[in-house]
Design a protein around this motif. Structure first.
Motif, PDB file in Angstrom:
ATOM      1  N   GLY A 186       0.847  -1.191   0.000  1.00 45.47           N
ATOM      2  CA  GLY A 186       0.000   0.000   0.000  1.00 45.47           C
ATOM      3  C   GLY A 186       0.880   1.238   0.000  1.00 45.47           C
ATOM      4  O   GLY A 186       1.797   1.354  -0.809  1.00 45.47           O
ATOM      5  N   ASP A 187       0.624   2.124   0.970  1.00 48.62           N
ATOM      6  CA  ASP A 187       1.412   3.363   1.056  1.00 48.62           C
ATOM      7  C   ASP A 187       2.709   3.155   1.826  1.00 48.62           C
ATOM      8  O   ASP A 187       3.551   4.047   1.886  1.00 48.62           O
ATOM      9  CB  ASP A 187       0.592   4.442   1.789  1.00 48.62           C
ATOM     10  N   LEU A 188       2.831   1.981   2.430  1.00 46.33           N
ATOM     11  CA  LEU A 188       3.972   1.747   3.309  1.00 46.33           C
ATOM     12  C   LEU A 188       5.156   1.190   2.524  1.00 46.33           C
ATOM     13  O   LEU A 188       5.002   0.271   1.728  1.00 46.33           O
ATOM     14  CB  LEU A 188       3.548   0.743   4.391  1.00 46.33           C
ATOM     15  N   MET A 189       6.321   1.758   2.771  1.00 47.18           N
ATOM     16  CA  MET A 189       7.544   1.213   2.162  1.00 47.18           C
ATOM     17  C   MET A 189       8.469   0.788   3.298  1.00 47.18           C
ATOM     18  O   MET A 189       8.621   1.512   4.274  1.00 47.18           O
ATOM     19  CB  MET A 189       8.219   2.282   1.294  1.00 47.18           C
ATOM     20  N   ARG A 190       9.040  -0.388   3.164  1.00 44.92           N
ATOM     21  CA  ARG A 190       9.938  -0.889   4.191  1.00 44.92           C
ATOM     22  C   ARG A 190      11.164  -1.488   3.506  1.00 44.92           C
ATOM     23  O   ARG A 190      11.044  -2.113   2.457  1.00 44.92           O
ATOM     24  CB  ARG A 190       9.203  -1.991   4.944  1.00 44.92           C
ATOM     25  N   ILE A 191      12.320  -1.267   4.112  1.00 41.51           N
ATOM     26  CA  ILE A 191      13.538  -1.916   3.588  1.00 41.51           C
ATOM     27  C   ILE A 191      13.595  -3.330   4.176  1.00 41.51           C
ATOM     28  O   ILE A 191      13.511  -3.496   5.399  1.00 41.51           O
ATOM     29  CB  ILE A 191      14.806  -1.159   4.042  1.00 41.51           C
ATOM     30  N   ILE A 192      13.729  -4.323   3.300  1.00 44.88           N
ATOM     31  CA  ILE A 192      13.828  -5.700   3.789  1.00 44.88           C
ATOM     32  C   ILE A 192      15.055  -6.393   3.169  1.00 44.88           C
ATOM     33  O   ILE A 192      15.582  -5.931   2.154  1.00 44.88           O
ATOM     34  CB  ILE A 192      12.530  -6.521   3.513  1.00 44.88           C
ATOM     35  N   VAL A 193      15.473  -7.471   3.798  1.00 45.95           N
ATOM     36  CA  VAL A 193      16.642  -8.206   3.308  1.00 45.95           C
ATOM     37  C   VAL A 193      16.216  -9.041   2.094  1.00 45.95           C
ATOM     38  O   VAL A 193      15.162  -9.688   2.118  1.00 45.95           O
ATOM     39  CB  VAL A 193      17.216  -9.135   4.406  1.00 45.95           C
ATOM     40  N   ALA A 194      17.031  -9.017   1.045  1.00 47.76           N
ATOM     41  CA  ALA A 194      16.693  -9.736  -0.195  1.00 47.76           C
ATOM     42  C   ALA A 194      17.833 -10.692  -0.558  1.00 47.76           C
ATOM     43  O   ALA A 194      18.710 -10.982   0.267  1.00 47.76           O
ATOM     44  CB  ALA A 194      16.440  -8.734  -1.305  1.00 47.76           C
TER      45      ALA A 194
END
Ligand code: TMP
Length: 254
Positions: A186-194
């Motif tokens: 949605g409107d939320l952006m999160r940095i995650i491990v890839a």
């Protein structure tokens, strides 16, 4: 499998379109490369082992609240992952001096660093993934200052987890590399491990003997890389003890 849409093919992995929007399938190949692709071999069974080791590590990170792109393993070589916008950085955390740090600063190989050190390389094969500073990252907009804070905090937490995990099975975590991406909900952006965390992207030494259990064996042209990867999986409890004796490649417990 052949009718799947290929999104990206890297040196050791291929990404395919996933079954739902916002998902991808990450396929682990047996290709091993070093020196920015100059050295290339097929190491039978490497993809299977890295799929399982990475699954184990990413599931544990997810459980600890360190979010990763990993959703679930699909089969011996593939996992379902969340689609992310990859940040073009290799984030390296070092606990002991090895590899390019030794070359760059003339440190004695294997010395414990005064504290864990985070480094960044800009992901660009043509340039050979050059070391960059936080200034480069924010000035060129590869990540914002707030994102960089998140990335460093994630890197430290991943290091804390991995050091303990490997210590528990008699392995010293010398250094490792992670990649991260922006995940949009949605409107939320999160940095995650890839990407992956496996003996391809870590330096792992037996605590008692300093014997190498990682991709440096391949980089240096030594024998025994696949046996070392299998040993890492066995020590983590991913493979059966009895499979120690098998010489026919990795047979996995499902
Ligand atoms: P380095 O000493 O060669 O800079 O590598 C540091 C760590 O990062 C080591 O564990 C290997 C890992 N690494 C990768 O996984 N991929 C890469 O492209 C590079 C340069 C390093």
């Amino acid at each position: 499998m052949s009718n799947r849409r290929k999104i990206y093919e890297g040196k050791a992995k291929t990404l395919y379109e996933g079954p739902q929007p916002g998902t991808l399938i990450q396929h682990f190949k047996d290709d091993a490369t070093a020196g920015n692709g100059k050295k290339h071999e097929i190491i039978d069974g490497k993809g299977v082992l890295n799929n399982r080791i990475s699954e184990y590590i990413f599931s544990n990170l997810n459980r600890l609240g360190i979010q990763t792109h990993f959703i679930r393993r699909l089969n011996m070589r593939e996992q379902l992952i969340k689609e992310v916008e990859i940040i073009p950085l290799e984030i390296i955390v070092r606990n002991f001096a090895a590899g390019s740090l030794v070359k760059r600063l003339g440190l004695e190989h294997g010395t414990r660093l005064p504290r864990s050190i985070i480094e960044f390389c800009y992901k660009d094969d043509d340039l050979g993934d050059p070391l960059v500073s936080e200034e480069h990252i924010t000035a060129f907009g590869w990540a914002s200052p707030a994102e960089l804070d998140d990335i460093m905090s994630i890197a430290v937490r991943v290091n804390d987890f991995l050091v303990g995990l490997f210590m528990g099975v008699g392995i010293q975590l010398v250094d490792f590399k992670i990649e991260v991406g922006r995940h949009f909900e949605g409107d939320l952006m999160r940095i995650i491990v890839a990407d992956e965390i496996s003996p391809d992207s870590c330096r792992l030494w037996d605590i008692k003997t300093n014997r190498k259990l990682d991709k440096d064996l391949f980089r240096e042209g030594s024998e025994g890389m696949i046996d070392a990867y299998r040993e890492v999986a066995q020590r983590l409890g991913i493979l059966n003890e009895t499979e120690n004796a098998l010489s026919t490649g990795p047979r996995l417990v499902t």
